[in-house]
Design a protein around this motif. Structure first.
Motif, mmCIF file in Angstrom:
data_model
loop_
_atom_site.group_PDB
_atom_site.id
_atom_site.type_symbol
_atom_site.label_atom_id
_atom_site.label_comp_id
_atom_site.label_asym_id
_atom_site.label_seq_id
_atom_site.Cartn_x
_atom_site.Cartn_y
_atom_site.Cartn_z
ATOM 1 N N ALA A 106 4.649 -2.573 -7.711
ATOM 2 C CA ALA A 106 4.375 -1.239 -7.164
ATOM 3 C C ALA A 106 4.022 -1.282 -5.680
ATOM 4 O O ALA A 106 3.800 -0.230 -5.067
ATOM 5 C CB ALA A 106 3.239 -0.581 -7.943
ATOM 6 N N GLY A 107 3.953 -2.497 -5.103
ATOM 7 C CA GLY A 107 3.735 -2.612 -3.667
ATOM 8 C C GLY A 107 2.375 -3.101 -3.228
ATOM 9 O O GLY A 107 2.048 -3.018 -2.033
ATOM 10 N N ALA A 108 1.560 -3.615 -4.132
ATOM 11 C CA ALA A 108 0.246 -4.124 -3.741
ATOM 12 C C ALA A 108 0.397 -5.226 -2.687
ATOM 13 O O ALA A 108 1.216 -6.134 -2.842
ATOM 14 C CB ALA A 108 -0.508 -4.654 -4.947
ATOM 15 N N ARG A 109 -0.404 -5.141 -1.633
ATOM 16 C CA ARG A 109 -0.299 -6.081 -0.517
ATOM 17 C C ARG A 109 -1.499 -7.015 -0.401
ATOM 18 O O ARG A 109 -1.476 -7.985 0.358
ATOM 19 C CB ARG A 109 -0.126 -5.309 0.796
ATOM 20 N N VAL A 110 -2.567 -6.704 -1.148
ATOM 21 C CA VAL A 110 -3.765 -7.540 -1.120
ATOM 22 C C VAL A 110 -4.523 -7.286 -2.424
ATOM 23 O O VAL A 110 -4.491 -6.175 -2.966
ATOM 24 C CB VAL A 110 -4.641 -7.238 0.113
ATOM 25 N N PHE A 111 -5.189 -8.328 -2.927
ATOM 26 C CA PHE A 111 -5.984 -8.213 -4.148
ATOM 27 C C PHE A 111 -7.434 -8.566 -3.844
ATOM 28 O O PHE A 111 -7.730 -9.246 -2.847
ATOM 29 C CB PHE A 111 -5.445 -9.149 -5.233
ATOM 30 N N LYS A 112 -8.326 -8.088 -4.707
ATOM 31 C CA LYS A 112 -9.737 -8.459 -4.605
ATOM 32 C C LYS A 112 -10.171 -9.118 -5.905
ATOM 33 O O LYS A 112 -9.894 -8.612 -6.993
ATOM 34 C CB LYS A 112 -10.613 -7.216 -4.357
ATOM 35 N N ALA A 113 -10.844 -10.261 -5.797
ATOM 36 C CA ALA A 113 -11.443 -10.946 -6.936
ATOM 37 C C ALA A 113 -12.922 -11.151 -6.618
ATOM 38 O O ALA A 113 -13.253 -11.735 -5.582
ATOM 39 C CB ALA A 113 -10.755 -12.284 -7.191
ATOM 40 N N HIS A 114 -13.788 -10.669 -7.494
ATOM 41 C CA HIS A 114 -15.232 -10.772 -7.259
ATOM 42 C C HIS A 114 -15.844 -11.623 -8.363
ATOM 43 O O HIS A 114 -16.197 -11.128 -9.431
ATOM 44 C CB HIS A 114 -15.864 -9.382 -7.230
ATOM 45 N N LEU A 115 -15.950 -12.923 -8.116
ATOM 46 C CA LEU A 115 -16.421 -13.845 -9.139
ATOM 47 C C LEU A 115 -17.894 -13.645 -9.458
ATOM 48 O O LEU A 115 -18.339 -13.914 -10.580
ATOM 49 C CB LEU A 115 -16.189 -15.296 -8.692
ATOM 50 N N GLN A 116 -18.648 -13.148 -8.488
ATOM 51 C CA GLN A 116 -20.074 -12.951 -8.706
ATOM 52 C C GLN A 116 -20.328 -11.739 -9.600
ATOM 53 O O GLN A 116 -21.019 -11.834 -10.613
ATOM 54 C CB GLN A 116 -20.768 -12.770 -7.351
ATOM 55 N N VAL A 117 -19.746 -10.597 -9.254
ATOM 56 C CA VAL A 117 -19.934 -9.386 -10.050
ATOM 57 C C VAL A 117 -19.203 -9.498 -11.384
ATOM 58 O O VAL A 117 -19.736 -9.143 -12.439
ATOM 59 C CB VAL A 117 -19.462 -8.138 -9.272
ATOM 60 N N GLY A 118 -17.966 -9.999 -11.357
ATOM 61 C CA GLY A 118 -17.195 -10.114 -12.579
ATOM 62 C C GLY A 118 -17.735 -11.165 -13.539
ATOM 63 O O GLY A 118 -17.589 -11.054 -14.755
ATOM 64 N N GLY A 119 -18.345 -12.200 -12.981
ATOM 65 C CA GLY A 119 -18.944 -13.241 -13.801
ATOM 66 C C GLY A 119 -17.950 -14.095 -14.567
ATOM 67 O O GLY A 119 -18.302 -14.752 -15.541
ATOM 68 N N TYR A 120 -16.698 -14.111 -14.120
ATOM 69 C CA TYR A 120 -15.689 -14.892 -14.843
ATOM 70 C C TYR A 120 -15.359 -16.180 -14.087
ATOM 71 O O TYR A 120 -15.609 -16.310 -12.881
ATOM 72 C CB TYR A 120 -14.422 -14.065 -15.080
#
Length: 296
Positions: free
Chosen positions: A130-144
């Motif tokens: 769909a055209g996503a150009r950047v992703f965000k991964a938050h290991l601290q908040v997500g806890g994964y």
């Protein structure tokens, strides 16, 4: 936002990038998200939640239209909508919102996210299509765990397509079970072509994440909140490491955490200038590196 208050700040920020001969700024770490989600994020900051543990005022607490106007008034030519889920079942919905936001906000880099859950590879591929150009991964908040097999397809797809992922993987402001250079370093070992942007310069593990960037030519670091008075009080950047910022000049990107910052936007720029690393370094960090990375 008070126009009188914003006017002088916008003028000073404009003077900053014009003096450098830049067409403006590119900020790779700004937060736009659904209003109900943002309200919960602000409430967490207001309560000085356990991952914060200190007073944290929101300087730009305005509605979406005003926040966009302020950012554009500063001369920010491109920015992101850093979205992140704190539990399973949120990411795909956030990605749908992010796609709509990008469609109606052409100066925003289409941003998406993911969680370690079944189906993550599928909806990440859909977001990329769909055209996503950047992703965000938050290991601290997500806890994964970023090395979770549920994410193997995600990291592989992002690496193959060359789409950057801004990742909060440092242990500041409070360590998480899967933060620090070890877990994300394993991801880079498996996927060396992954374009990883380490948020907050990896604070407080500055040296270790500089090492990671030195070892992997596709690892970048963003400056979000680093070097500011707020951050320097508890997790100061070691002066002895400053030469390494010059060594990695082409892979450091301006980030701010706007609007969720407890000080004016201009302070982030003043803090970068105060490092004394020169105008060429500032030009690279504040615009040119991101322009090259995102083809702007």
């Amino acid at each position: 936002m008070d126009a009188v208050r914003q006017g002088p700040e916008a003028e000073r920020i404009t003077d900053f990038w014009q003096r450098l001969g830049l067409p403006g700024l590119i900020d790779v770490h700004t937060h736009f998200m659904p209003e109900n989600v943002l309200a919960k994020v602000w409430a967490y900051f207001d309560a000085a939640g356990p991952l914060i543990g200190r007073e944290w005022g929101i300087t730009y607490r305005e509605d979406e239209a005003e926040r966009l106007a302020v950012l554009r008034g500063f001369g920010v030519r491109a920015f992101t909508a850093m979205l992140y889920p704190h539990k399973a079942g949120m990411a795909q919905w956030l990605n749908e919102w992010g796609a709509d936001f990008a469609a109606r906000t052409p100066d925003c880099l289409h941003t998406a996210t993911f969680f370690a859950e079944p189906g993550a590879g599928r909806y990440v591929a859909e977001a990329l299509d769909a055209g996503a150009r950047v992703f965000k991964a938050h290991l601290q908040v997500g806890g994964y765990d970023p090395t979770d097999p549920l994410l193997d397809e995600v990291w592989g797809e992002l690496a193959e397509r060359g789409v950057p992922v801004v990742t909060h993987c440092g242990s500041g402001p409070a360590p998480g079970k899967h933060t620090g250079p070890g877990p994300i370093g394993e991801v880079m070992a498996r996927h060396p072509s992954l374009r990883l942007i380490v948020a907050h310069l990896g604070l407080p593990e500055y040296a270790e994440f500089l090492d990671l960037a030195a070892a992997h030519p596709e690892v970048y670091l963003d400056t979000t909140m680093a070097f500011t008075e707020f951050t320097e009080r508890l997790t100061p950047f070691p002066p002895a490491l400053r030469p390494r910022l010059l060594d990695l000049q082409d892979r450091i990107l301006l980030g701010t955490d706007y609007p969720n910052i407890p000080y004016p936007y201009e302070h982030a720029l003043e803090s970068l200038a105060g490092l004394g690393l020169g105008d060429d370094w500032l030009r690279a960090v504040c615009y040119r590196n991101a322009a090259r990375l995102f083809g702007i």
